[in-house]
Motif scaffolding. Structure first.
Motif, PDB file in Angstrom:
ATOM      1  N   ASN A 121       0.843  -1.164   0.166  1.00 60.23           N
ATOM      2  CA  ASN A 121      -0.063  -0.045  -0.123  1.00 60.23           C
ATOM      3  C   ASN A 121       0.911   1.319   0.072  1.00 60.23           C
ATOM      4  OD1 ASN A 121      -3.191  -0.860   1.703  1.00 60.23           O
ATOM      5  ND2 ASN A 121      -2.099  -1.790   0.038  1.00 60.23           N
ATOM      6  N   ARG A 122       1.396   1.463  -1.214  1.00 62.07           N
ATOM      7  CA  ARG A 122       2.470   2.808  -1.404  1.00 62.07           C
ATOM      8  C   ARG A 122       2.025   3.320  -2.551  1.00 62.07           C
ATOM      9  NH1 ARG A 122       3.412  -0.046   2.510  1.00 62.07           N
ATOM     10  NH2 ARG A 122       5.555  -0.766   3.564  1.00 62.07           N
ATOM     11  N   LEU A 123       2.330   4.481  -2.627  1.00 60.47           N
ATOM     12  CA  LEU A 123       2.231   5.420  -3.808  1.00 60.47           C
ATOM     13  C   LEU A 123       3.306   6.297  -4.139  1.00 60.47           C
ATOM     14  CD1 LEU A 123       1.471   8.721  -3.133  1.00 60.47           C
ATOM     15  CD2 LEU A 123      -0.909   7.333  -2.380  1.00 60.47           C
ATOM     16  N   ASP A 124       3.454   6.697  -5.608  1.00 61.87           N
ATOM     17  CA  ASP A 124       4.436   7.666  -5.911  1.00 61.87           C
ATOM     18  C   ASP A 124       3.926   8.812  -6.473  1.00 61.87           C
ATOM     19  OD1 ASP A 124       6.519   5.562  -5.469  1.00 61.87           O
ATOM     20  OD2 ASP A 124       6.427   5.005  -7.576  1.00 61.87           O
ATOM     21  N   LEU A 125       4.346   9.991  -5.856  1.00 52.39           N
ATOM     22  CA  LEU A 125       3.841  11.229  -6.569  1.00 52.39           C
ATOM     23  C   LEU A 125       4.870  11.826  -7.545  1.00 52.39           C
ATOM     24  CD1 LEU A 125       2.547  12.994  -3.295  1.00 52.39           C
ATOM     25  CD2 LEU A 125       1.263  11.845  -4.950  1.00 52.39           C
ATOM     26  N   TYR A 126       4.237  12.436  -8.497  1.00 59.92           N
ATOM     27  CA  TYR A 126       5.014  13.341  -9.660  1.00 59.92           C
ATOM     28  C   TYR A 126       4.510  14.775  -9.506  1.00 59.92           C
ATOM     29  CZ  TYR A 126       6.189   8.783 -11.092  1.00 59.92           C
ATOM     30  OH  TYR A 126       6.651   7.143 -11.328  1.00 59.92           O
ATOM     31  N   THR A 127       5.291  15.560  -8.992  1.00 58.12           N
ATOM     32  CA  THR A 127       5.028  16.888  -8.784  1.00 58.12           C
ATOM     33  C   THR A 127       5.335  17.688  -9.770  1.00 58.12           C
ATOM     34  OG1 THR A 127       5.182  16.308  -6.487  1.00 58.12           O
ATOM     35  CG2 THR A 127       4.853  18.734  -7.110  1.00 58.12           C
ATOM     36  N   PRO A 128       4.586  18.616 -10.259  1.00 59.52           N
ATOM     37  CA  PRO A 128       4.938  19.632 -11.434  1.00 59.52           C
ATOM     38  C   PRO A 128       6.077  20.564 -10.934  1.00 59.52           C
ATOM     39  CG  PRO A 128       2.660  19.537 -11.451  1.00 59.52           C
ATOM     40  CD  PRO A 128       3.246  18.646 -10.128  1.00 59.52           C
ATOM     41  N   SER A 129       7.204  20.975 -11.476  1.00 59.58           N
ATOM     42  CA  SER A 129       8.178  21.753 -10.889  1.00 59.58           C
ATOM     43  C   SER A 129       8.097  23.223 -11.282  1.00 59.58           C
ATOM     44  CB  SER A 129       9.357  21.646 -11.656  1.00 59.58           C
ATOM     45  OG  SER A 129       9.297  21.332 -13.263  1.00 59.58           O
ATOM     46  N   SER A 130       6.933  23.451 -12.204  1.00 58.74           N
ATOM     47  CA  SER A 130       6.962  24.975 -12.549  1.00 58.74           C
ATOM     48  C   SER A 130       5.852  25.616 -11.453  1.00 58.74           C
ATOM     49  CB  SER A 130       5.971  25.147 -14.037  1.00 58.74           C
ATOM     50  OG  SER A 130       5.034  24.442 -14.134  1.00 58.74           O
ATOM     51  N   SER A 131       5.693  26.954 -11.221  1.00 55.57           N
ATOM     52  CA  SER A 131       4.992  27.598 -10.438  1.00 55.57           C
ATOM     53  C   SER A 131       3.456  27.667 -10.960  1.00 55.57           C
ATOM     54  CB  SER A 131       5.353  29.060 -10.248  1.00 55.57           C
ATOM     55  OG  SER A 131       4.365  29.784  -9.426  1.00 55.57           O
ATOM     56  N   GLN A 132       2.694  27.604 -10.026  1.00 54.68           N
ATOM     57  CA  GLN A 132       1.348  27.529 -10.283  1.00 54.68           C
ATOM     58  C   GLN A 132       0.694  28.958  -9.598  1.00 54.68           C
ATOM     59  OE1 GLN A 132      -0.436  25.854 -12.063  1.00 54.68           O
ATOM     60  NE2 GLN A 132      -2.492  25.028 -11.361  1.00 54.68           N
ATOM     61  N   ASP A 133       1.333  29.797  -9.133  1.00 55.06           N
ATOM     62  CA  ASP A 133       0.913  31.194  -8.448  1.00 55.06           C
ATOM     63  C   ASP A 133      -0.169  30.923  -7.266  1.00 55.06           C
ATOM     64  OD1 ASP A 133       2.228  32.637 -10.561  1.00 55.06           O
ATOM     65  OD2 ASP A 133       0.562  32.328 -11.972  1.00 55.06           O
ATOM     66  N   GLY A 134       0.184  29.939  -6.399  1.00 51.13           N
ATOM     67  CA  GLY A 134      -0.467  29.793  -5.162  1.00 51.13           C
ATOM     68  C   GLY A 134      -1.555  28.814  -5.539  1.00 51.13           C
ATOM     69  N   ARG A 135      -1.935  28.484  -6.706  1.00 53.40           N
ATOM     70  CA  ARG A 135      -3.030  27.730  -6.841  1.00 53.40           C
ATOM     71  C   ARG A 135      -2.629  26.146  -6.725  1.00 53.40           C
ATOM     72  NH1 ARG A 135      -4.586  27.984 -12.052  1.00 53.40           N
ATOM     73  NH2 ARG A 135      -2.833  29.349 -12.607  1.00 53.40           N
ATOM     74  N   ALA A 136      -3.720  25.227  -6.418  1.00 55.84           N
ATOM     75  CA  ALA A 136      -3.296  23.902  -6.238  1.00 55.84           C
ATOM     76  C   ALA A 136      -3.293  23.202  -7.567  1.00 55.84           C
ATOM     77  CB  ALA A 136      -4.499  23.066  -5.298  1.00 55.84           C
ATOM     78  N   TRP A 137      -2.533  22.036  -7.731  1.00 59.01           N
ATOM     79  CA  TRP A 137      -2.374  21.550  -9.146  1.00 59.01           C
ATOM     80  C   TRP A 137      -3.613  20.497  -9.387  1.00 59.01           C
ATOM     81  CZ3 TRP A 137       1.344  23.528 -11.815  1.00 59.01           C
ATOM     82  CH2 TRP A 137       2.289  23.684 -11.292  1.00 59.01           C
TER      83      TRP A 137
END
Length: 407
Positions: A121-137
């Protein structure tokens, strides 16, 4: 996890984590707070515990491999398929090595977050590197395929890389495979993993109100079945296929099925001819020790619920290659018809000349236009893109690999 005492958990009073392995459901009680993720404990393993964990995992994989070998027997069909898979991977290796390097060393990848107490029961996260101006992805939860026997979360690394580069946070779930678990165990894991994302993804920069589910092959089957089972649980108060948390499928924005297996009874003979013997398939898809291919088929489930599905599911996009030899594209088109008959907004797009692995692996390594990525991005970001991908290896190697691919 051994018995330990925690002095504070999210401001609550002292409690004990004893009996977690024996606890009911997928939750843990500490003081007055009910927890269902080990991440809630904010407890890190020591180096010694980490080494011990890895050793146990290796021993477990070895034991399960022997068990799977015994289940498969010594039939010539699967031995040929195994050699085809080996040659397929060898031809793609120059490109896959680049993906492996990215998976282990990119700061955008967070590996093996624990989402529950069950094995794998594991998961991997791939996070965007660019800015989102405070908004969630926006978030895509991806469940990989693997014939319910060889699936692994890292198989989603290439898709995670591509989507995160376009501003989408990707969570790739791992789950128990056979013989470590049967279909019910896999459904429990996938259900728990999706529930974890809906509750906790905000901590990692994701938008819990903008979550999409995406499953490939066996992963598409499991996610579709989890969605339908949650609807039945909501309507009838229970569903024998589902353990663990209840969550509303309408909290997700959409489901994307890629080369999914949605009508299992019709696939039994086909998969047997392809090397997944009927006895093994029936062992995986069993309820109370008896084969349950019809009951565990999303198409059957959708027809059974009928118009009660109206308004209960998010929009659905089914993608399938017309040249798929493992799961014929009729699987997706028939499932689409069943969902549409139930009042669900569903579209089925068939890729001309594409095999079972082309959309997820081969096309991405070959470079150029990537239809799968473009279709996912269109659904998630609500805009069309045409992005040229740089090739990860020469096209002739991808063509040769496609020729020998057992899928």
């Amino acid at each position: 996890m051994d018995s330990r005492t925690y002095t504070q958990v999210k401001g609550k009073k002292t409690g004990t984590a004893a009996g977690m392995a024996a606890g009911g459901g997928d939750r843990l009680t500490i003081g007055m707070k009910r927890l269902d993720s080990l991440e809630d404990l904010e407890e890190k393993m020591s180096p010694r515990e980490a080494v011990d964990h890895v050793a146990k995992e290796v021993a477990l994989v070895a034991r399960l491999s022997v068990s799977l070998w015994a289940q498969l027997g010594l039939g010539g069909r699967w031995i040929v398929a195994a050699w085809q898979l080996f040659l397929y991977a060898a031809l793609l290796m120059p490109g896959l090595i680049q993906v492996v390097f990215y998976y282990f060393f990119s700061p955008s990848v967070t590996r093996s977050i624990i989402y529950s107490k069950k094995p794998r029961n594991r998961l991997d996260l791939y996070t965007p590197s660019s800015s989102q101006d405070g908004r969630a992805w926006p978030v895509v939860v991806f469940v990989t395929g693997g014939a319910w026997t060889i699936g692994y979360k890292a198989w989603g690394a290439l898709l995670g890389k591509r989507l995160s580069e376009l501003g989408i946070l990707v969570a790739c779930l791992d789950y128990r495979n056979f013989p470590q678990g049967n279909a019910l165990d896999m459904l429990e894991d996938v259900n728990t993993g999706v529930a974890w994302v809906l509750r906790h993804i905000g901590r990692h920069g994701g938008d819990p109100e903008n979550v999409y589910l995406c499953g490939q092959s066996a992963g598409g089957h499991l996610l579709a079945l989890v969605l339908l089972a949650q609807v039945q649980r909501k309507l009838a108060g229970r569903c024998r296929l589902l353990k663990g948390r209840t969550w509303d499928p309408r909290r997700t924005k959409g489901f994307i099925g890629v080369s999914g297996a949605y009508s299992l009874d019709g696939l039994r003979e086909h998969l047997h001819r392809r090397g997944l013997c009927k006895s093994l398939f029936e062992s995986i898809m069993s309820l109370d020790g008896k084969p349950a291919l019809v009951e565990l088929s999303p198409t059957y489930f959708a027809r059974k619920l009928g118009l009660r599905l109206r308004g209960e599911l998010p929009e659905v996009l089914l993608l399938h290659g017309k040249a798929d030899k493992s799961v014929p594209c009729m699987s997706s088109s028939t499932f689409c018809e069943a969902l549409n008959s139930g009042g669900v907004k569903c579209e089925c797009r068939l890729y001309e000349g594409k095999s079972h692995t082309d959309p997820l692996v081969d096309d991405a390594l070959r470079g150029g236009r990537d239809a799968l990525m473009e279709d996912i991005v269109e659904m998630v970001l609500k805009r069309k893109i045409q992005k040229w991908q740089a090739p990860l290896l020469p096209g002739f190697l991808v063509t040769a690999a496609s020729f020998v691919c057992p899928f």
